[in-house]
Design an enzyme around this catalytic site. Structure first.
Site, PDB file in Angstrom:
ATOM      1  CB  SER A  40      -0.940   0.005   1.211  1.00 19.67           C
ATOM      2  OG  SER A  40      -0.215  -0.061   2.428  1.00 19.67           O
ATOM      3  CG  ASP A 316      -3.497   5.915   6.427  1.00 24.83           C
ATOM      4  OD1 ASP A 316      -2.336   5.632   6.785  1.00 24.83           O
ATOM      5  OD2 ASP A 316      -4.027   5.379   5.436  1.00 24.83           O
ATOM      6  CG  HIS A 319      -0.470   4.211   4.294  1.00 22.26           C
ATOM      7  ND1 HIS A 319      -1.691   3.771   4.769  1.00 22.26           N
ATOM      8  CD2 HIS A 319       0.107   3.146   3.682  1.00 22.26           C
ATOM      9  CE1 HIS A 319      -1.851   2.486   4.448  1.00 22.26           C
ATOM     10  NE2 HIS A 319      -0.769   2.093   3.791  1.00 22.26           N
TER      11      HIS A 319
END
Length: 357
Positions: A40, A316, A319
């Site tokens: 991600s 977040d 990240h």
């Protein structure tokens, strides 16, 4: 799929540029192609097309992207591949699963990253890629495209966060001590990178894990003494040096600086220990989230959302923010050997330009 993860299956897609290219479809390669593999941290939206909860296709993701819309990037705006594309003078790579990735857009490269994947099958078995790259360029030019491409590989974090430490007494932690688990990951990762070399990749940047125990999610779950998770930090300290050693051994094997190690742990450590030096107000609290440190659950429209993303090192619970991603890529571009081994991206580009003159 065996023991090497979904990434090894994706490698054959690059090979299709070679195998399916035909001399009847010659298209000039305008610039260096850029291929991205990983999780991600570098996903540009592949998970938008997959049945998975690991996705960033709803607000407030993308709030600072030029369109101010979610793109599938796990960021408020640009992520690491976006900044690297800009640095090498390339258009941003499209997700491999995007229907827009066709025709000459394929020659720019492609992003194969998918949130949730890792080195081992544990993290990636649910993801399958069914589209194929059709023949567009001749075999000779296809080989040239792959040989001259820049490749970024970013995996490893999920193998620790999701597989080894997410739940007490996980299957992997019962099967392996941490040092033995690290050795397993390094061994499997080496096989992946050797496959990349066999397919023709000659410039491959490999990022280590960040300080996994210091992200807001881990602070929220494991913080008992006001600091980072000691176990996850131990894992990073064991894993990252062995990753660098493995890359050095591959370069010795091939007699060339094929694999470049990016010390993202050190870059993140800078933010965490001295956030003010980089213009951040906090490196502990996520901009978007809920609970302690805004580190619980997903970032959604119902989450707490900071008004100024530029002063948060983390967007977040897991990240970095767009601004933090920019600092990470700055070190990739111009960092000393403390951050980039054996050379930074600017040096790579200068050397490769000289070779083509």
């Amino acid at each position: 799929m065996g023991g090497i993860s979904v990434i090894s299956n994706l490698l054959y897609v690059i090979l299709l540029f070679i195998l399916l290219g035909t001399d009847d479809h010659m298209v000039k390669i305008e610039c260096r192609a850029f291929f991205v593999f990983g999780d991600s941290l570098v996903d540009n939206g592949n998970n938008n097309y997959l049945l998975t909860t690991a996705r960033a296709d709803s607000p407030p993701y993308g709030i600072d992207y030029p369109t101010h819309q979610p793109t599938g990037r796990f960021s408020n705006g640009f992520n690491i591949p976006d900044f690297i594309s800009e640095a090498i003078g390339s258009e941003p790579t499209l997700p491999y699963l995007s229907p827009e990735l066709n025709g000459e857009k394929l020659l720019v490269g492609a992003n194969f990253a998918s949130a949730g994947i890792g080195i081992l099958d544990d993290t990636g078995i649910q993801f399958q890629y069914q589209q194929r790259v059709s023949g567009l360029i001749g075999a000779d030019q296809a080989q040239q495209l792959v040989n001259e491409a820049l490749v970024l590989v970013t995996v490893g974090g999920n193998d620790f966060v999701n597989n080894y430490y997410l739940v007490p007494f996980s299957a992997r932690s019962q099967q392996y001590s941490l040092p033995d688990y690290v050795k397993l990951l390094i061994s499997e990762y080496k096989k992946i990178l050797m496959r990349l070399y066999d397919l023709g990749a000659r410039r491959v940047m490999v990022t280590g894990t960040g300080p996994m125990g210091c992200v807001p999610a881990e602070l929220a779950m494991r913080n008992t003494n006001g600091g980072c998770s000691a176990e996850l930090q131990r894992a990073a300290r064991l894993y990252n040096p062995q990753l660098v050693q493995m890359l050095q051994s591959l370069n010795s094997k091939y007699g060339s600086d094929i694999f470049i190690a990016a010390n993202t742990q050190e870059t993140h450590n800078n933010f965490i220990t001295s956030p003010e030096a980089y213009g951040f107000e906090t490196s502990e609290v996520a901009c978007c989230g809920q609970g302690p440190y805004n580190g619980i659950g997903l970032c959604t429209v119902a989450s707490n959302l900071c008004p100024n993303r530029d002063v948060y090192a983390f967007w977040d619970p897991f990240h970095p923010s767009e601004r933090a991603n920019g600092f990470i890529v700055k070190q990739i571009l111009t960092g000393s050997t403390k951050y980039m081994d054996p050379m930074n991206l600017s040096t790579i580009m200068a050397l490769d330009l000289k070779l083509t003159d």
